[in-house]
Design an enzyme around this catalytic site. Structure first.
Site, PDB file in Angstrom:
ATOM      1  N   ARG A   1      41.164  29.482 -22.377  1.00  0.00           N
ATOM      2  CA  ARG A   1      41.716  30.756 -21.885  1.00  0.00           C
ATOM      3  C   ARG A   1      42.534  30.549 -20.609  1.00  0.00           C
ATOM      4  NH1 ARG A   1      37.804  35.838 -20.644  1.00  0.00           N
ATOM      5  NH2 ARG A   1      37.014  34.538 -18.951  1.00  0.00           N
TER       6      ARG A   1
ATOM      7  N   ARG B   1      40.803  30.248 -14.958  1.00  0.00           N
ATOM      8  CA  ARG B   1      39.773  30.733 -14.043  1.00  0.00           C
ATOM      9  C   ARG B   1      38.821  29.606 -13.661  1.00  0.00           C
ATOM     10  NH1 ARG B   1      37.230  36.231 -16.460  1.00  0.00           N
ATOM     11  NH2 ARG B   1      35.371  35.180 -15.688  1.00  0.00           N
TER      12      ARG B   1
ATOM     13  N   LYS C   1      36.261  41.501 -24.421  1.00  0.00           N
ATOM     14  CA  LYS C   1      36.101  42.815 -23.793  1.00  0.00           C
ATOM     15  C   LYS C   1      37.348  43.191 -22.982  1.00  0.00           C
ATOM     16  CE  LYS C   1      32.366  41.819 -21.396  1.00  0.00           C
ATOM     17  NZ  LYS C   1      32.219  40.380 -21.705  1.00  0.00           N
TER      18      LYS C   1
ATOM     19  N   ARG D   1      27.067  30.558 -18.310  1.00  0.00           N
ATOM     20  CA  ARG D   1      27.338  32.007 -18.419  1.00  0.00           C
ATOM     21  C   ARG D   1      26.789  32.552 -19.738  1.00  0.00           C
ATOM     22  NH1 ARG D   1      33.543  31.902 -17.710  1.00  0.00           N
ATOM     23  NH2 ARG D   1      33.501  34.155 -17.959  1.00  0.00           N
TER      24      ARG D   1
ATOM     25  N   ARG E   1      25.109  44.456 -16.683  1.00  0.00           N
ATOM     26  CA  ARG E   1      24.791  43.127 -17.198  1.00  0.00           C
ATOM     27  C   ARG E   1      23.300  42.843 -17.108  1.00  0.00           C
ATOM     28  NH1 ARG E   1      30.271  40.703 -16.215  1.00  0.00           N
ATOM     29  NH2 ARG E   1      30.331  38.610 -17.061  1.00  0.00           N
TER      30      ARG E   1
HETATM   31  P1  AMP Z   1      33.607  38.441 -15.904  1.00  0.00           P
HETATM   32  O1  AMP Z   1      35.040  38.435 -15.509  1.00  0.00           O
HETATM   33  O2  AMP Z   1      33.138  39.784 -16.375  1.00  0.00           O
HETATM   34  O3  AMP Z   1      33.278  37.348 -16.878  1.00  0.00           O
HETATM   35  O4  AMP Z   1      32.765  38.152 -14.569  1.00  0.00           O
HETATM   36  C1  AMP Z   1      32.935  36.942 -13.826  1.00  0.00           C
HETATM   37  C2  AMP Z   1      31.727  36.708 -12.955  1.00  0.00           C
HETATM   38  O5  AMP Z   1      31.578  37.784 -12.012  1.00  0.00           O
HETATM   39  C3  AMP Z   1      30.391  36.640 -13.674  1.00  0.00           C
HETATM   40  O6  AMP Z   1      30.119  35.350 -14.207  1.00  0.00           O
HETATM   41  C4  AMP Z   1      29.428  37.003 -12.536  1.00  0.00           C
HETATM   42  O7  AMP Z   1      29.248  35.921 -11.641  1.00  0.00           O
HETATM   43  C5  AMP Z   1      30.209  38.078 -11.796  1.00  0.00           C
HETATM   44  N1  AMP Z   1      29.917  39.435 -12.342  1.00  0.00           N
HETATM   45  C6  AMP Z   1      30.791  40.265 -12.984  1.00  0.00           C
HETATM   46  N2  AMP Z   1      30.183  41.409 -13.340  1.00  0.00           N
HETATM   47  C7  AMP Z   1      28.902  41.311 -12.918  1.00  0.00           C
HETATM   48  C8  AMP Z   1      27.765  42.153 -13.017  1.00  0.00           C
HETATM   49  N3  AMP Z   1      27.826  43.356 -13.624  1.00  0.00           N
HETATM   50  N4  AMP Z   1      26.587  41.713 -12.479  1.00  0.00           N
HETATM   51  C9  AMP Z   1      26.514  40.527 -11.850  1.00  0.00           C
HETATM   52  N5  AMP Z   1      27.529  39.667 -11.742  1.00  0.00           N
HETATM   53  C10 AMP Z   1      28.738  40.048 -12.277  1.00  0.00           C
END
Ligand code: AMP
Length: 208
Positions: free
Chosen positions: A127, A154, A13, A165, A88
């Site tokens: 990654r 990360r 994404k 996740r 989400r």
């Molecule tokens: P991402 O970079 O999108 O994979 O997000 C990293 C982490 O941020 C996720 O594993 C969640 O802990 C938190 N996070 C990001 N977006 C959301 C969301 N829309 N709702 C809840 N937690 C989020």
């Protein structure tokens, strides 16, 4: 063009959003990036979010909905936006619909980047991201190929957290695929291909 990007963590994404942002100059609203910035700055939001993020769990809906609602008030989103990593959960999707209808800016598409979960585990554990420009690369990139910056892994890209996740995605986020299909907004793309091939498909599917 108001777009929501759907797909498991690591589906690509962020990579596809970066390409759309560069070509169409739309704001990229990545809740993951916003939260990571808050953690880095040590803000109250960052302190609240860190333990959820480190475990690969979702940050509570009220926190994240407030963050996105506020971001959507910014003038730069009037010409369109790419929402990456939000919604989400069903509650987030409903809150987004309500906010966008208030702003009279309905979604044009929910773009699903579809990738098998075992492919994702491999992708995420290798990654790496650039500390300076956010470029997304792999363990093979000693330095950032875009700006020469330092690459890092990360905290949540280790295998145990990645698997959690993915479980969280299946349980809480995958049901949104049907939600957006029901709204006639779903556009699904096979994400298990070269990023440029995926991008060509993204543009074609969105009629760009
Ligand atoms: P991402 O970079 O999108 O994979 O997000 C990293 C982490 O941020 C996720 O594993 C969640 O802990 C938190 N996070 C990001 N977006 C959301 C969301 N829309 N709702 C809840 N937690 C989020």
């Amino acid at each position: 063009m108001n777009i929501v990007l759907l797909g498991a963590p690591g589906a690509g994404k962020g990579t596809q959003a970066a390409k759309l942002v560069e070509e169409y100059e739309l704001p990229h609203i990545s809740t993951g990036d916003m939260l990571r910035a808050a953690v880095k700055e040590g803000t109250p939001l960052g302190k609240k979010a860190k333990s959820f993020m480190d475990a690969g769990d979702l940050v509570p809906d009220d926190v994240i909905i407030g963050l996105v609602t506020e971001r959507l008030q910014s003038k730069d989103t009037e010409k369109g936006f790419i929402l990456d990593g939000f919604p989400r959960t069903s509650a987030q999707a409903v809150a987004l619909d309500a906010e966008l209808s208030k702003l009279e800016r309905p979604l044009d598409a929910a773009l699903l980047i579809d990738v098998d979960s075992e492919v994702i585990v491999g992708r995420l554990t290798s990654r790496r991201m650039c500390k300076d420009c956010g470029y997304i690369g792999t363990a093979a990139d000693a330095t950032c190929p875009k700006c020469g910056g330092e690459m890092y892994q990360r905290d949540d890209d280790n295998e145990a957290t990645v698997r959690n996740r993915l479980d969280v995605y299946e349980k809480s986020t995958a049901p949104l695929i049907d939600y957006y299909r029901g709204c006639d907004l779903l556009v699904a793309i096979d994400g298990d291909r070269d990023p440029d091939v995926v991008y060509a498909d993204v543009k074609k599917s969105l009629g760009l």
